[in-house]
Design a protein around this motif. Structure first.
Motif, mmCIF file in Angstrom:
data_model
loop_
_atom_site.group_PDB
_atom_site.id
_atom_site.type_symbol
_atom_site.label_atom_id
_atom_site.label_comp_id
_atom_site.label_asym_id
_atom_site.label_seq_id
_atom_site.Cartn_x
_atom_site.Cartn_y
_atom_site.Cartn_z
ATOM 1 N N PRO A 67 -71.279 -61.497 -23.279
ATOM 2 C CA PRO A 67 -69.887 -61.060 -23.499
ATOM 3 C C PRO A 67 -69.352 -60.297 -22.284
ATOM 4 N N ILE A 68 -68.150 -60.623 -21.877
ATOM 5 C CA ILE A 68 -67.463 -59.948 -20.770
ATOM 6 C C ILE A 68 -66.164 -59.367 -21.334
ATOM 7 N N THR A 69 -65.907 -58.110 -21.015
ATOM 8 C CA THR A 69 -64.684 -57.453 -21.465
ATOM 9 C C THR A 69 -63.933 -56.937 -20.242
ATOM 10 N N VAL A 70 -62.649 -57.248 -20.176
ATOM 11 C CA VAL A 70 -61.765 -56.750 -19.126
ATOM 12 C C VAL A 70 -60.714 -55.895 -19.825
ATOM 13 N N GLN A 71 -60.648 -54.599 -19.450
ATOM 14 C CA GLN A 71 -59.694 -53.687 -20.084
ATOM 15 C C GLN A 71 -58.892 -52.936 -19.034
ATOM 16 N N VAL A 72 -57.656 -52.584 -19.406
ATOM 17 C CA VAL A 72 -56.816 -51.754 -18.541
ATOM 18 C C VAL A 72 -57.457 -50.372 -18.454
ATOM 19 N N LYS A 73 -57.594 -49.859 -17.244
ATOM 20 C CA LYS A 73 -58.246 -48.556 -17.049
ATOM 21 C C LYS A 73 -57.273 -47.415 -17.344
ATOM 22 N N ASN A 74 -56.105 -47.396 -16.733
ATOM 23 C CA ASN A 74 -55.131 -46.326 -16.949
ATOM 24 C C ASN A 74 -53.783 -46.902 -17.388
ATOM 25 N N SER A 75 -53.040 -47.458 -16.432
ATOM 26 C CA SER A 75 -51.737 -48.044 -16.752
ATOM 27 C C SER A 75 -51.479 -49.221 -15.826
ATOM 28 N N LEU A 76 -50.479 -49.983 -16.172
ATOM 29 C CA LEU A 76 -50.097 -51.145 -15.377
ATOM 30 C C LEU A 76 -48.711 -50.928 -14.793
ATOM 31 N N GLU A 77 -48.514 -51.373 -13.573
ATOM 32 C CA GLU A 77 -47.188 -51.366 -12.951
ATOM 33 C C GLU A 77 -46.545 -52.711 -13.230
ATOM 34 N N LEU A 78 -45.300 -52.694 -13.673
ATOM 35 C CA LEU A 78 -44.600 -53.926 -14.013
ATOM 36 C C LEU A 78 -43.627 -54.317 -12.921
ATOM 37 N N SER A 79 -43.590 -55.595 -12.620
ATOM 38 C CA SER A 79 -42.610 -56.141 -11.685
ATOM 39 C C SER A 79 -42.456 -57.619 -12.028
ATOM 40 N N ASP A 80 -41.798 -58.355 -11.153
ATOM 41 C CA ASP A 80 -41.686 -59.785 -11.401
ATOM 42 C C ASP A 80 -42.101 -60.549 -10.155
ATOM 43 N N HIS A 81 -42.539 -61.764 -10.389
ATOM 44 C CA HIS A 81 -42.946 -62.650 -9.306
ATOM 45 C C HIS A 81 -42.434 -64.044 -9.640
ATOM 46 N N GLN A 82 -41.497 -64.537 -8.848
ATOM 47 C CA GLN A 82 -40.896 -65.854 -9.050
ATOM 48 C C GLN A 82 -40.374 -66.028 -10.481
ATOM 49 N N GLY A 83 -39.702 -64.979 -10.985
ATOM 50 C CA GLY A 83 -39.079 -65.050 -12.296
ATOM 51 C C GLY A 83 -40.017 -64.803 -13.468
ATOM 52 N N MET A 84 -41.270 -64.464 -13.202
ATOM 53 C CA MET A 84 -42.231 -64.209 -14.276
ATOM 54 C C MET A 84 -42.653 -62.739 -14.238
ATOM 55 N N LEU A 85 -43.062 -62.222 -15.404
ATOM 56 C CA LEU A 85 -43.541 -60.856 -15.495
ATOM 57 C C LEU A 85 -44.872 -60.727 -14.765
ATOM 58 N N LEU A 86 -44.992 -59.701 -13.923
ATOM 59 C CA LEU A 86 -46.227 -59.426 -13.203
ATOM 60 C C LEU A 86 -46.674 -58.016 -13.574
ATOM 61 N N ALA A 87 -47.908 -57.885 -14.057
ATOM 62 C CA ALA A 87 -48.498 -56.588 -14.371
ATOM 63 C C ALA A 87 -49.674 -56.389 -13.429
ATOM 64 N N ALA A 88 -49.688 -55.260 -12.702
ATOM 65 C CA ALA A 88 -50.768 -54.982 -11.748
ATOM 66 C C ALA A 88 -51.286 -53.568 -11.998
ATOM 67 N N GLY A 89 -52.584 -53.392 -11.810
ATOM 68 C CA GLY A 89 -53.185 -52.079 -11.977
ATOM 69 C C GLY A 89 -54.687 -52.184 -12.004
ATOM 70 N N ASP A 90 -55.334 -51.054 -12.274
ATOM 71 C CA ASP A 90 -56.787 -50.990 -12.316
ATOM 72 C C ASP A 90 -57.305 -51.502 -13.657
ATOM 73 N N VAL A 91 -58.371 -52.283 -13.601
ATOM 74 C CA VAL A 91 -59.031 -52.766 -14.810
ATOM 75 C C VAL A 91 -60.504 -52.390 -14.756
ATOM 76 N N GLU A 92 -61.117 -52.387 -15.904
ATOM 77 C CA GLU A 92 -62.545 -52.089 -16.011
ATOM 78 C C GLU A 92 -63.217 -53.322 -16.581
ATOM 79 N N ILE A 93 -64.257 -53.797 -15.927
ATOM 80 C CA ILE A 93 -64.979 -54.993 -16.359
ATOM 81 C C ILE A 93 -66.352 -54.568 -16.847
ATOM 82 N N ALA A 94 -66.674 -54.945 -18.064
ATOM 83 C CA ALA A 94 -67.975 -54.575 -18.635
ATOM 84 C C ALA A 94 -68.640 -55.799 -19.256
#
Length: 128
Positions: free
Chosen positions: A101-128
């Motif tokens: 099992p692999i889990t990818v979770q948001v660590k703190n918060s995500l910054e929101l923006s757009d890329h070519q008309g689509m929602l883009l969320a960027a930030g730190d994630v934690e992989i376990a």
């Protein structure tokens, strides 16, 4: 027991157009607001016939005086109000690779923006 009055409620326009804005995403909640609700009205249409239908039609006619009240209420009390919604569990995704099992979770918060008309969320994630 049957209902005394039987109406169908018609919304105009249908579907209703609602514009929402997301202002923040953290590991456990999403914040945002409804920025616009298209003006709409509701109308009652009697489903009965005969004398009862005539009475209902009269009531529906009187109700048209208040057809825009829901739209006014929504625009006054809902539009522009910032709300936060708890996610119930941290924002993330789980999947399995070769039986592990692999889990990818948001660590703190995500910054929101757009890329070519689509929602883009960027930030730190934690992989376990």
């Amino acid at each position: 027991m049957t209902d005394l009055f039987n109406y169908t409620i018609i919304q105009n326009p249908d579907p209703l157009r609602v514009t929402a804005e997301i202002s923040g995403i953290s590991a456990d909640k999403i914040s945002g607001k409804i920025s616009k609700v298209e003006n709409f009205s509701l109308a009652l249409h009697s489903n009965d016939t005969g004398i009862l239908g005539a009475v209902e039609s009269f009531i529906a006619l009187v109700a048209t005086l208040f057809a825009n009240v829901p739209s006014t209420y929504v625009n006054k009390n809902v539009v522009g109000k910032e709300e936060s919604f708890a996610l119930g569990k941290p924002l993330g995704y789980s999947f399995t690779v070769e039986g592990q099992p692999i889990t990818v979770q948001v660590k703190n918060s995500l910054e929101l923006s757009d890329h070519q008309g689509m929602l883009l969320a960027a930030g730190d994630v934690e992989i376990a």
